[in-house]
Design a protein around this motif. Structure first.
Motif, short mmCIF file in Angstrom:
data_model
loop_
_atom_site.label_atom_id
_atom_site.label_comp_id
_atom_site.label_asym_id
_atom_site.label_seq_id
_atom_site.Cartn_x
_atom_site.Cartn_y
_atom_site.Cartn_z
N ASP A 1 -13.42 52.55 40.12
CA ASP A 1 -13.87 53.90 39.82
C ASP A 1 -14.88 53.84 38.67
O ASP A 1 -14.56 53.33 37.60
CB ASP A 1 -12.67 54.78 39.43
N PRO A 2 -16.08 54.37 38.90
CA PRO A 2 -17.13 54.26 37.87
C PRO A 2 -16.73 54.94 36.56
O PRO A 2 -17.17 54.52 35.50
CB PRO A 2 -18.33 54.95 38.51
N GLN A 3 -15.93 56.01 36.64
CA GLN A 3 -15.56 56.76 35.44
C GLN A 3 -14.46 56.07 34.67
O GLN A 3 -14.60 55.75 33.50
CB GLN A 3 -15.07 58.18 35.83
N THR A 4 -13.35 55.82 35.38
CA THR A 4 -12.13 55.34 34.71
C THR A 4 -12.01 53.84 34.73
O THR A 4 -11.17 53.26 34.04
CB THR A 4 -10.91 55.91 35.41
N ASN B 1 -20.62 48.39 37.94
CA ASN B 1 -20.08 49.37 37.00
C ASN B 1 -20.18 48.90 35.55
O ASN B 1 -19.52 49.46 34.67
CB ASN B 1 -18.64 49.71 37.35
N GLN C 1 -16.22 46.75 26.59
CA GLN C 1 -15.60 47.65 27.55
C GLN C 1 -14.13 47.79 27.19
O GLN C 1 -13.38 46.83 27.25
CB GLN C 1 -15.71 47.08 28.98
#
Lengths: 622, 622
Positions: A414-417, A457, A470
């Protein structure tokens, strides 16, 4: 020499073995399969087992590289290092067990012109009498010559033995199965159209058999199995090494594939209510080492420069000379070899894909432990081979495994989470859709998906470095450096988190860089700027997400609509050669036509390779 | 099923055998050779043995025909009839023991043009390199094609396996042994002229091997042995019957000749400091039944009209397919069969004697259990086969034995006293010259001598009847009728008088009449009035007194100077085919050229036969 008993769990198989032999030796003797990529030279760390009862030789330094402190206290050892010094009970963990391959059972549904090597000829012979006491074979031969213009026919020895009774049983009406208009292989009383053949693809890892009806071309059954040679080493080089290091090594490797094939043959014919003797023709593809070991040819010269095979051209030998249990007169046809490790399997791919029949420039990539590349069109064909390493097959990857049940084959991030979803072989639903999905490890296509998603990502830099900044909860530092968690302990059946490590990413980078650099050099050599089509072949090729493979730079840019994953094209080639003898001539022709490019001799290889290590690569970088 | 132990004396061989099996079965299982002409159907009386200890099944009627009252009280039984019912010790009398044949070890010293099927080719190959990684076989094949114009060569599988190591051992200089310019059978490093071949004559009774150097044509050694199939029956028909009556009969007969040949091969090569693997080519002759049993072809159809063989033409098969232990790639070439029982042995005789190269009319007689006759010259060749019965080989003769040590081979009768002198095989002197000469029995040539001498001296009438009025002390009446004593008890090693009985004379008459009638019919068919040459072939032929054979009418009148005994011409033919491949083509040609005359189909046969029974015959009678 003292003997001790070793019991393996969970299979409860037992074996008696001499003092000083290793647990890996014991496993091989008892038929217990333990994964061993390095062939027992103590550097792959895949053959971990757990001592439940008894004693083993003391732990050695090499083992400490693969076994953690925690594992050490639990009794884990490397099967290739731990020697038997008394009776012992050994647990083989699930992750180390080899299981039946779940290969796709279909082959691309092409129409193959039917023109088999063996045809049935029905004859009715004049009865012998005192005035015409001509011998049975001479009588048959004369009749076949007159009626079908088949001159100078030979008869294979076992067929000659059957002849007198078969003729009389059918009152001198019979059906002769004749190979290439040259040799009578079988005689059946009366009229018979009972003719079957088997195409075999001997992969380094898996073996597939295709049973066909030679009278109508129908594919009756497909059967796959693990290549039983895997217990002697997972890759080609470790098997060559095994055959050189053991006086009976070649014999063992040869016997294991022949015995395995005999078992496969038994299974596949029984499923069709046939018997092994019904198989009258056999075709075989495989890389050069598999080809040599199948024939029991010493493969040692394949492993050293100039990598010369014993034979390039196709060969035909009697199945009985190999100990292959089919019809006693059956011939085995092995497709020709191109060069070095570019073997009969690649020739199979070429007769299946026919890049030489097109104007477009095709790049065919058969991904395995060795990547085999062919670039070309009707004007020219160039092949090369590069050492991709076994990463794409799930080896040399911390939680890597082959593409079998339980392997993570697809990954989404998931790019967001940066949360991860995955799909496991054997399950129809994604993890997010079903709570019961459990992963055992990650296979080649899963690794490519994972690496591509993490790169896209931003978790992996262009250089391949995991980004420390990250702050995702899945990115952490372990004893071996940074790693990213794909599946949490609770989502697995092995009781541990499944991760992608920095080292895993490096291995993927080396593999894809080799393929990319190889393709680039071939394009240069051919003066080709742009590829029109990319064909991904191999069992790998049927699982792969072609888009993601291109996004991480496994091959040069191409219109995605023209990137095809074709599955086991080598096996399909074997089947084509089985059903159409004209394609055997074609195979010989194409094998001679292909120019072989030895990448290690190219000046630019090192430069191209280094430039291709980054994601997607430095060449195509904006 | 109870098991009992049987011990054979004098060999002291033991065997455990099931209750109810016969002593002959026990002998076969233990490797003890007992003469059995009828193949165990209780009518030849040759398998007499003596019970020393233990019990056997009760005597049956059939045994009483061969066993005298005196022998009965001594414990004599027929081995084929007496069944095991407890442990037993059995004496096998000397007369019943089969011993090694004393065949002549020379073959007519003809000059055979040397042109073997296998030739050595020396090549020096360019070394493989990264720029030229051509496969080993392809490299060799290309070189042989360029240098020797040998195109489209194949390589036999075992040779392919040796190739990579052999090439490198000789630094890519090697010698390829190539069969018929077609197939590579062997590769040796460097230069090698080590090429040997074996010619085999499989007779019904004896087997001879000829080991030859294929490079210079030298005959290195000759080795003979009893055909081990003799224990399953002495003549062709009883072996065919054995193979039909026993489920594993064919397998046993086949294995026994193959095992016997493997033993012969071992012995013959060891004597020349060679190994079995040095034999690269094998040629075989034999009558049709021996040919079929050697190949394991069911011979049942040979035994019934129209007596069709499985194959007439020559065949070439791999020695390994037969289990023959020579070089793994060696080919076995079997000469063609003419017709019926006129087999590859007769073709061997023809290529050795070449009647088709002469203007003179030759009659070739190969005397065995079946007499094989060829009549002709360069214009025409006619063959036929007649059942002479085994009398000329010493069977169906009361004191008959094969031509081995101890057999009376020559007989002289004094015209005045009718006293007898004889010569025994293995002794250089006649009985009259040495007191130590002891006879064991009488062989074919001895019987012919004896019958001829008795006929010429008036003891036998023209009709074959012994003359009662002859008051010689040697002529007497026994329970079986008149008999003439050849050797008194004290002159034998068997403790009994050796006699010629009226029945023995009848058997000789029937045999010689068959040969004579066959020859006459062939002459008629060819329109030939007089024969120019007579060739007597067979081991029989080398012992026979040609003059006496003619005097009793074994063959039509011919100038005695032109009657030749040529010994084992069939074996010589096998050797010729081994050393000169052109003769193989010749054999095929001559086998097709020969017209076969089935005597039993000729109207006159019975008449001619009856007329030929008298001495010398009614046709030539004054």
């Amino acid at each position: 020499m003292k003997k001790f008993k070793v019991v393996f769990l969970p299979s409860h198989k037992e074996v008696e073995i001499s003092e000083g032999e290793t647990i890996l030796d014991a496993a091989r003797d008892s038929g217990v399969e333990i994964e061993s990529i390095c062939g027992g030279v103590k550097n792959c760390g895949k053959c971990k087992v757990k001592l439940l009862e008894g004693k083993l030789s003391p732990l050695i330094d090499e083992e400490l590289e693969s076994i953690s402190d925690e594992e050490k206290t639990e009794g884990y050892r490397l099967a290739c290092a731990a020697q038997v010094i008394g009776n012992a009970q050994i647990y083989v963990p699930e992750i180390g067990q080899i299981e039946k391959q779940g290969l796709k059972r279909t082959v691309a549904g092409k129409t193959i012109g039917l023109n088999p090597a063996i045809l049935p000829y029905v004859v009715e012979l004049p009865l012998p009498s005192l005035n015409d006491p001509t011998g049975d074979f001479d009588r048959l031969r004369n009749n076949l010559s007159e009626r079908y213009a088949l001159h100078s026919l030979n008869i294979d020895y076992p067929a000659l033995l059957k002849l007198p009774c078969a003729l009389r049983e059918g009152s001198f009406k019979c059906t002769a199965a004749i190979w290439m208009e040259k040799e009578i292989l079988d005689i059946k009383p009366g009229r018979s159209d009972h003719l079957y053949g088997l195409a075999i693809d001997i992969g380094t890892t898996s073996v597939v058999g295709y049973l066909c009806n030679l009278q109508n071309g129908e594919l009756l059954a497909t059967q796959s199995m693990m290549n039983p040679q895997v217990v002697y080493g997972e890759d080609v080089m470790s098997r060559i090494t095994y055959s050189m290091a053991h006086p009976d090594g070649l014999e063992k490797l040869h016997r294991s594939i022949i015995n395995g094939l005999n078992q496969l043959i038994k299974t596949i014919v029984e499923g069709c209510s046939l018997s092994p003797e019904d198989i009258l023709d056999v075709t075989v593809v495989g890389n050069t080492a598999m080809h040599h070991l199948f024939l029991k040819i010493d493969p040692q010269y394949l492993g050293v420069s100039p990598f010369t095979p014993a034979v390039h051209q196709s060969i035909t030998i009697k199945a009985r000379d190999l100990g292959l249990k089919v019809h006693p007169s059956a011939n085995v046809y092995l497709l020709p070899i191109e060069a070095g490790f570019v073997g009969a399997d690649n020739v199979g791919v070429l007769i299946a894909e026919e890049p030489d029949q097109r104007d477009e420039m095709s790049l065919i990539i058969d991904v395995g432990t060795n990547g085999e590349l062919v670039l070309g069109n009707r004007n020219r064909l160039l092949s090369s081979s590069c050492a991709t390493g076994p990463a794409f097959e799930g080896a040399h990857i911390k939680f890597g495994m082959r593409a079998t049940t339980g392997a993570i084959e697809r990954v989404r991030v998931d790019p967001q989470t940066l949360e991860v979803d995955f799909k496991v072989i054997g399950e129809t639903q994604w993890k997010s859709e079903s709570k019961s999905v459990r992963a055992r490890g990650i296979c080649g296509s899963g690794i490519i998906d994972a690496v591509a998603e993490l790169y896209l990502n931003g978790v992996i830099e262009k250089s391949g470095q995991l980004k420390k900044e990250q702050a995702a909860s899945r990115l952490r530092t372990s004893g071996e450096g940074l790693e990213f968690v794909i599946a949490w302990k609770e989502e697995t059946s092995i009781g541990r988190d499944i991760t992608i490590t920095q080292q895993d990413i490096r291995n993927i980078q080396l593999g894809k860089a080799a393929l990319y650099a190889g393709a680039r050099l071939m394009m240069k050599r051919c003066g080709v700027k742009k590829i029109d089509r990319v064909i991904l072949a191999g069992s790998f090729g049927s699982h792969i997400d072609t888009q993601k493979a291109m996004r991480i730079g496994m091959f040069p840019e191409c219109d995605l609509n023209n990137v095809l994953a074709v599955g086991n094209a080598a096996g399909e080639g074997a089947m084509i050669a089985l059903l159409n003898r004209e394609k055997r001539r074609k195979a010989e022709e194409i094998a001679r036509k292909v120019e072989y490019l030895e990448l290690t001799l190219e000046d630019d290889f090192q430069k191209e390779f280094i430039e291709a290590i980054a994601f997607p690569n430095l060449i195509g970088a904006p």
